[in-house]
Design an enzyme around this catalytic site. Sequence first.
Site, short mmCIF file in Angstrom:
data_model
loop_
_atom_site.label_atom_id
_atom_site.label_comp_id
_atom_site.label_asym_id
_atom_site.label_seq_id
_atom_site.Cartn_x
_atom_site.Cartn_y
_atom_site.Cartn_z
N SER A 13 0.83 -1.22 0.00
CA SER A 13 0.00 0.00 0.00
C SER A 13 0.86 1.27 0.00
O SER A 13 0.50 2.26 -0.64
CB SER A 13 -0.99 -0.01 1.16
OG SER A 13 -0.34 0.22 2.37
N HIS A 109 8.39 2.96 9.51
CA HIS A 109 8.09 2.05 10.62
C HIS A 109 6.76 2.49 11.24
O HIS A 109 6.56 3.68 11.49
CB HIS A 109 9.21 2.11 11.66
CG HIS A 109 8.97 1.19 12.81
ND1 HIS A 109 9.18 -0.16 12.73
CD2 HIS A 109 8.47 1.44 14.05
CE1 HIS A 109 8.84 -0.72 13.88
NE2 HIS A 109 8.41 0.22 14.70
N GLU A 143 21.43 -0.43 13.45
CA GLU A 143 20.54 -0.91 14.50
C GLU A 143 19.11 -0.86 13.96
O GLU A 143 18.70 0.14 13.39
CB GLU A 143 20.63 -0.02 15.76
CG GLU A 143 21.99 -0.02 16.41
CD GLU A 143 23.02 0.77 15.62
OE1 GLU A 143 22.64 1.77 14.96
OE2 GLU A 143 24.20 0.37 15.61
N ASP A 145 15.35 -0.29 13.28
CA ASP A 145 14.37 0.73 13.65
C ASP A 145 14.99 1.90 14.41
O ASP A 145 14.35 2.52 15.25
CB ASP A 145 13.19 0.12 14.43
CG ASP A 145 12.45 -0.92 13.60
OD1 ASP A 145 12.44 -0.79 12.38
OD2 ASP A 145 11.90 -1.86 14.19
N GLU A 174 0.83 6.97 7.13
CA GLU A 174 2.07 6.46 6.53
C GLU A 174 2.18 6.91 5.07
O GLU A 174 3.24 7.33 4.61
CB GLU A 174 2.09 4.91 6.54
CG GLU A 174 2.34 4.30 7.89
CD GLU A 174 2.56 2.80 7.82
OE1 GLU A 174 3.12 2.31 6.82
OE2 GLU A 174 2.19 2.10 8.77
#
Length: 213
Positions: A13, A109, A143, A145, A174
Amino acid sequence: MKRIVILISGRGSNLKAILQSTKNGTLNTEVAAVISNQKNAQGLDIAKEFGVNAISFDHKDFESRQTFDHQLIATIDELKPDLVVLAGFMRLLTDEFVEHFEGKLINIHPSLLPSFPGLKTHEQALAKGVKWHGATVHFVSKEMDEGPIIVQGVVPVLPGDTPELLADRVLEIEHQIYVQAIKWYLDDQIRLEKGIVSVIPTAPQFFAINEKS
Ligand code: GRF
């Protein structure tokens, strides 16, 4: 014209929002390819609908994470993108991959980082009883996220919310923030200093639901 490559694993999406913005002229970019690590990802069909080169490699066909990432790096390098966009790419990347594309690799995220890294972010948010939740677009660092935050979008958590209802609300924002972050990048508006991202000329780096980019 700047080129982007989009990596996906599933539904697509965010990919669709990006391709629509390319089609309607909001984003001035050529999508050089969409690459999936799942051969049956729905997003591959979306790419084809928009006439974009759709490539898939099943990571299970590779001996190791390293060999898969080598293939991915070689394929992306050939496409010469200015920006690599992770849009629901559900696979941990090796340090080598991240280093190779450092500074031109971004991810979305579904939480307000640094809260709720990892999976099941909407469940985590409901379990903690937070009243605001959202999504974050960030540069990718080694690392998981983490990495400099480009833009965040917030949505309220409402009484009676389920992870699914909350996920749908977050997804809406988002799509807005990812297009905005890519636009800033393509327009050379992003500055990164000491791990902090600013936008030149200054613009709000947060969105609330229903605000359009
Ligand atoms: C999104 O929630 C994104 O934030 C996360 O994975 C999901 C992908 O959804 N990284 P879609 O494939 O873009 O619909």
